[in-house]
Scaffold this motif. Sequence first.
Motif, PDB file in Angstrom:
ATOM      1  N   UNK A 151       0.813  -1.221   0.000  1.00  0.00           N
ATOM      2  CA  UNK A 151       0.000   0.000   0.000  1.00  0.00           C
ATOM      3  C   UNK A 151       0.845   1.268   0.000  1.00  0.00           C
ATOM      4  N   UNK A 152       2.148   1.147   0.246  1.00  0.00           N
ATOM      5  CA  UNK A 152       3.036   2.309   0.125  1.00  0.00           C
ATOM      6  C   UNK A 152       4.133   2.058  -0.911  1.00  0.00           C
ATOM      7  N   UNK A 153       3.909   1.077  -1.774  1.00  0.00           N
ATOM      8  CA  UNK A 153       4.924   0.711  -2.751  1.00  0.00           C
ATOM      9  C   UNK A 153       5.149   1.747  -3.834  1.00  0.00           C
ATOM     10  N   UNK A 154       4.172   2.624  -4.042  1.00  0.00           N
ATOM     11  CA  UNK A 154       4.310   3.675  -5.057  1.00  0.00           C
ATOM     12  C   UNK A 154       4.124   5.048  -4.426  1.00  0.00           C
ATOM     13  N   UNK A 155       4.530   5.183  -3.192  1.00  0.00           N
ATOM     14  CA  UNK A 155       4.262   6.407  -2.432  1.00  0.00           C
ATOM     15  C   UNK A 155       4.760   7.647  -3.153  1.00  0.00           C
ATOM     16  N   UNK A 156       3.825   8.558  -3.420  1.00  0.00           N
ATOM     17  CA  UNK A 156       4.042   9.815  -4.149  1.00  0.00           C
ATOM     18  C   UNK A 156       4.774   9.604  -5.479  1.00  0.00           C
ATOM     19  N   UNK A 157       4.480   8.514  -6.137  1.00  0.00           N
ATOM     20  CA  UNK A 157       5.036   8.266  -7.464  1.00  0.00           C
ATOM     21  C   UNK A 157       3.892   8.142  -8.469  1.00  0.00           C
ATOM     22  N   UNK A 158       4.242   8.250  -9.724  1.00  0.00           N
ATOM     23  CA  UNK A 158       3.288   8.015 -10.799  1.00  0.00           C
ATOM     24  C   UNK A 158       3.389   6.553 -11.220  1.00  0.00           C
ATOM     25  N   UNK A 159       2.247   5.866 -11.228  1.00  0.00           N
ATOM     26  CA  UNK A 159       2.204   4.493 -11.729  1.00  0.00           C
ATOM     27  C   UNK A 159       1.887   4.575 -13.226  1.00  0.00           C
ATOM     28  N   UNK A 160       2.862   4.274 -14.068  1.00  0.00           N
ATOM     29  CA  UNK A 160       2.690   4.427 -15.513  1.00  0.00           C
ATOM     30  C   UNK A 160       2.580   3.044 -16.160  1.00  0.00           C
TER      31      UNK A 160
ATOM     32  N   UNK B 123      -2.083   7.433 -11.409  1.00  0.00           N
ATOM     33  CA  UNK B 123      -1.864   6.327 -12.328  1.00  0.00           C
ATOM     34  C   UNK B 123      -2.178   6.841 -13.724  1.00  0.00           C
ATOM     35  N   UNK B 124      -1.496   6.327 -14.743  1.00  0.00           N
ATOM     36  CA  UNK B 124      -1.725   6.867 -16.079  1.00  0.00           C
ATOM     37  C   UNK B 124      -1.458   5.811 -17.152  1.00  0.00           C
TER      38      UNK B 124
END
Length: 419
Positions: free
Chosen positions: A188-197, A226-227
Motif C-alpha cells: 500500500x506504500x509501494x508507489x508512495x508519491x510516485x506516478x504508476x505508468x 496512475x496513467x
Amino acid sequence: MGMTMTQKILAAHAGLDSVVAGQLIEADLDLVLGNDITSPVAIKEMAKMNLDTVFNKDKIALVPDHFVPNKDIKSAEHCKCVREFALKNNITNYFEVGQMGIEHALLPEQGLTVAGDVIIGADSHTCTYGALGAFSTGVGSTDMAAGMATGKAWFKVPGAIKFNIVGKPSKWISGKDVILHIIGKIGVDGALYKSMEFVGEGIKNLTMDDRFTIANMAIEAGAKNGIFPVDDLAKDYMKEHSKRDFVVYEADEDAVYDEEYTIDLSQLKPTIAFPHLPENTKTIDEIKEEIKIDQVVIGSCTNGRIDDLRCAAKLLEGRHVAKGMRLIVIPATQKIYLQAMEEGLLKTFIEAGGIVSTPTCGPCLGGYMGVLAENERCVSTTNRNFVGRMGHITSEIYLASPAVAAESAVKGYIAAPAV
C-alpha cells in the motif's frame, strides 16, 4: 534527461520546457472537482479569501454523490451548501439528483476529462482519469478551495514506476484483479508519491472500464497518480463522450523510472484483498477454507460501470443468492442505470434476490445503503477494506472483482466462477 508522461503533462501546464522528479511547480488546472463531503469545507475556506467568484465556472465540477439522495439532516445541509454555491457562481458542471452519478464514473462519461489534462479533486480516487491519459490526483479541501479561486495548484513532480503489461487475461479476469495483484505485489506504500505508468502490448486487452478501475486504485498503492498511454481505444472513448480537444503525451525513451515491473495478464487468477488492507491479497486457489459472508456489494467508482454490471448479471442469470445473503447492486451513473435497465440486467439482479440502488457511493465508506453490523463479512467491488470502513469495527471487507462478488453471492462464501 527524458520525461515520463506525467512529467510532460505537468511541465506543459507549468509553462516549462522540462521538469524533474522532486521539483516544485505551479501548474494551471483544467478541472477542479468536489463532492458533498469535501466541497462544503472548500467553500468555507474560499469564503475566507473574500473572493466573489470562482476562476472559471466551466472548469469546476461539483458532484454530490456520497450521501445522495440525502440520508439525514447533516448530509442534506452539506448538499444545500454545495447547491447554493453552485447556483451563486453559475457553475456549469453541477449535478443534482437525477443527473448525478458517482463522480469518477460521471466525469469521463460527461466528457469533462480528456488526455493531457491536469485535474485535482477533493477525493482520493480522482486518479481515475489517468485511464484517459490525464494527470489527475486527489487533494485536500483547502487545495480545492485554492484551485477554485485561482485555477492553479502547487505540485511536487513525482517520480515514476513503470508497469509493463503483457499477455491476455483469462475468462473472468478483469482490471480489478490486475490492480489487486499489483498492490499485493508492491504494498500500500509501494508507489508512495510516485506516478504508476502502465505501458505494454497487453494494454490492448484491457477495456476502458478495466483501465478506469486500475487507475482508480493507484492511490491504494500510495501513488500520486496512475496513467495509461492514449491508444485508439482511449481516443474513441473521448471522441464519443467529449467535445473537447485532447493532447496526447508520450514518455521519452530515456525517461527515468525508479522501478519497473512486468505484469503478465495470462498468469493472473481471481484475486481477493482480505481485511484490513488492499495489499493483503490472496488468489482464489490460495484460500483453503470456506469463508462465509453476509453481504455482497457490486458498485462504486471502482466497479459500478456497465462492464461490471454485465459481468455480474451473466453469472447471476437463472441463479439465486444464498439464503441469508444480501446483494446490493449500485450502477455508477444514471446513464449506466438506464443502460442496465434496457439490457435487462436490473431484472436479473432483482430476480436473483438482489436490490438495485440509485447511483451513490453509499456503503463504500460506511455511509448508508449497506452498513455492516458487528462481525459481519462483505465481499465488495469497492476500493478500501480498512477497519470500520463499511460499518462496525469488527466487520470485515473482502475486495474483489464483480465476477468473484457475484459468484460469492450465490455460494454464500468467497468463490470464483469456473472458467
